[in-house]
Design an enzyme around this catalytic site. Structure first.
Site, mmCIF file in Angstrom:
data_model
loop_
_atom_site.group_PDB
_atom_site.id
_atom_site.type_symbol
_atom_site.label_atom_id
_atom_site.label_comp_id
_atom_site.label_asym_id
_atom_site.label_seq_id
_atom_site.Cartn_x
_atom_site.Cartn_y
_atom_site.Cartn_z
ATOM 1 N N PHE A 197 45.120 -19.805 -24.313
ATOM 2 C CA PHE A 197 46.097 -18.889 -24.010
ATOM 3 C C PHE A 197 47.379 -19.074 -24.085
ATOM 4 C CE2 PHE A 197 42.339 -18.248 -22.042
ATOM 5 C CZ PHE A 197 41.706 -16.846 -21.938
ATOM 6 N N THR A 236 38.861 -21.588 -25.085
ATOM 7 C CA THR A 236 40.041 -20.465 -25.571
ATOM 8 C C THR A 236 41.236 -20.903 -25.110
ATOM 9 O OG1 THR A 236 38.400 -18.806 -25.305
ATOM 10 C CG2 THR A 236 40.705 -18.198 -25.242
#
Ligand code: ISJ
Length: 360
Positions: A263, A261
């Site tokens: 960010f 992921t």
């Protein structure tokens, strides 16, 4: 321990103690020097945190490093050193999606170091609001996952929020199955965020088809509930197991071993050029034939590489879209500046979210 081994260990441990004392002495000197930088900056009202400078410090040390420590360890160690030095001037208040033990928290700590004032929030909306209102200096929000694609709520928030993107951080998503006892005895249900359940579906079906899967508000929330109920297992990151004192039954259970992921770090300042930057922007073009093709032409004409293109409906009911574009380079690099000027001229909507050092 046997005598022969002790004979070898004693002098090595003495040597390590000696080296640690020297490292501490140097760190003390570094911290004092960083404080002097802080004093010098006070007269010019500059921000304490300079992402471009920190990126350069880490890159330089990675180049100097001849091993055996890997480049990632050098980066992690100095991120903490700089975090501690910064905190002497002023600990950063960092907002992220809580509760304790989320991947957002992990990303925030990796990016800003542990010497921060953590501000766990209930939603991405709250994180952005905290930064907008000045309750937090910085925020960390998930923007895309390698399995699931864009985090739409974050994209929609960035469209209207008065915040700037000042950094990025990608982390490996390594899901673990955890329970109070560290075993599955007496466990009948497994709780996790629907996204995490989906990412572990294959493993769960193959290994524990008898467990009933139930959605939770977040993985960390699932871990919190499992800490109270011995019939529950949770899927979450290792940091959640540590925080909620759960035992790990199995680690790395996500079906895709490369699940990551990305960010974005947000705040109110504009980082300068670090020499290896990225720029994020949002564009809209009139709904006409060839408009998207023409929209992107200035990038190619100015030799600017696009690293990401995402679209979100403009909600006008007219099949119009906002395009989220990431390009290599800083908005002050001449080729990027030229491309942006051309893009702005032809766009119906144009917003630069920020230029920032590329992920270390
Ligand atoms: C010391 C400074 O302030 C902060 C701390 C840094 C550090 O510890 O190296 C680097 C950049 C800033 O975020 C500086 O600007 O050099």
């Amino acid at each position: 321990m046997d005598d022969a081994l002790m004979k070898k260990l004693v002098p090595l441990r003495e040597r390590i103690d000696e080296l640690d004392a020297r490292i501490l002495e140097l760190l003390t000197e570094r911290a004092r020097t960083a404080l002097q930088v802080g004093e010098a900056k006070q007269h010019v009202q500059g921000p304490v945190f300079r992402p471009e400078r920190e990126a350069q410090v880490i890159r330089r040390l990675q180049q100097l490093n001849g091993g055996p420590l890997p480049a990632s360890s050098v980066a992690a160690i100095w991120a903490e050193i700089m975090s501690a030095c910064r905190a002497l001037e002023q600990p950063a208040r960092v907002a992220y999606l809580g509760p304790e033990g989320t991947y957002s928290e992990q990303a925030a700590l990796e990016h800003f170091g542990h010497a921060i004032e953590p501000q766990p929030c209930a939603s991405f909306d709250d994180v952005v609001r905290a930064v907008e209102t000045g309750r937090a200096d910085f925020g960390m929000v998930a923007v895309e996952n390698s399995n699931e694609g864009a985090v739409n709520r974050t994209l929609d928030l960035l469209l209207t929020a008065s915040v700037k993107v000042l950094g990025e951080r990608s982390i490996d998503i390594r899901h673990c199955l955890m329970t109070r006892s560290g075993t599955l005895e007496g466990v009948t249900r497994v709780l996790a965020h629907p996204q995490a359940l989906a990412q572990c579906r294959g493993w769960l079906t193959a290994n524990h088809p008898g467990l009933a899967c139930e959605p939770a508000a977040s993985n960390a929330e699932a871990a919190r509930l499992a800490a109270q109920d011995p019939s529950l297992a949770a899927i979450a990151g290792e940091q959640a197991a540590r925080h909620w004192k759960l035992g790990i039954v199995a680690a790395g259970i996500q079906d895709d071993p490369h699940n990551r992921t990305r960010f974005l770090a947000i705040g109110q300042t504009d980082p300068g050029r670090s020499g290896r930057d990225k720029t994020s922007l949002i564009l809209a073009v009139p709904n006409r034939a060839g408009a998207v093709y023409r929209m992107l032409a200035p990038l190619a004409e100015n030799n600017v590489s696009m690293t990401r293109l995402e679209s979100r409906p403009a909600r006008t009911g007219e099949w119009e879209y906002y395009f989220y574009v990431d390009v290599e380079g800083h908005r002050e690099d001449p080729n990027v500046a030229a491309a942006l000027a051309a893009l702005q001229q032809q766009a119906a909507f144009f917003k630069v979210l920020g230029s920032y050092p590329r992920c270390p």
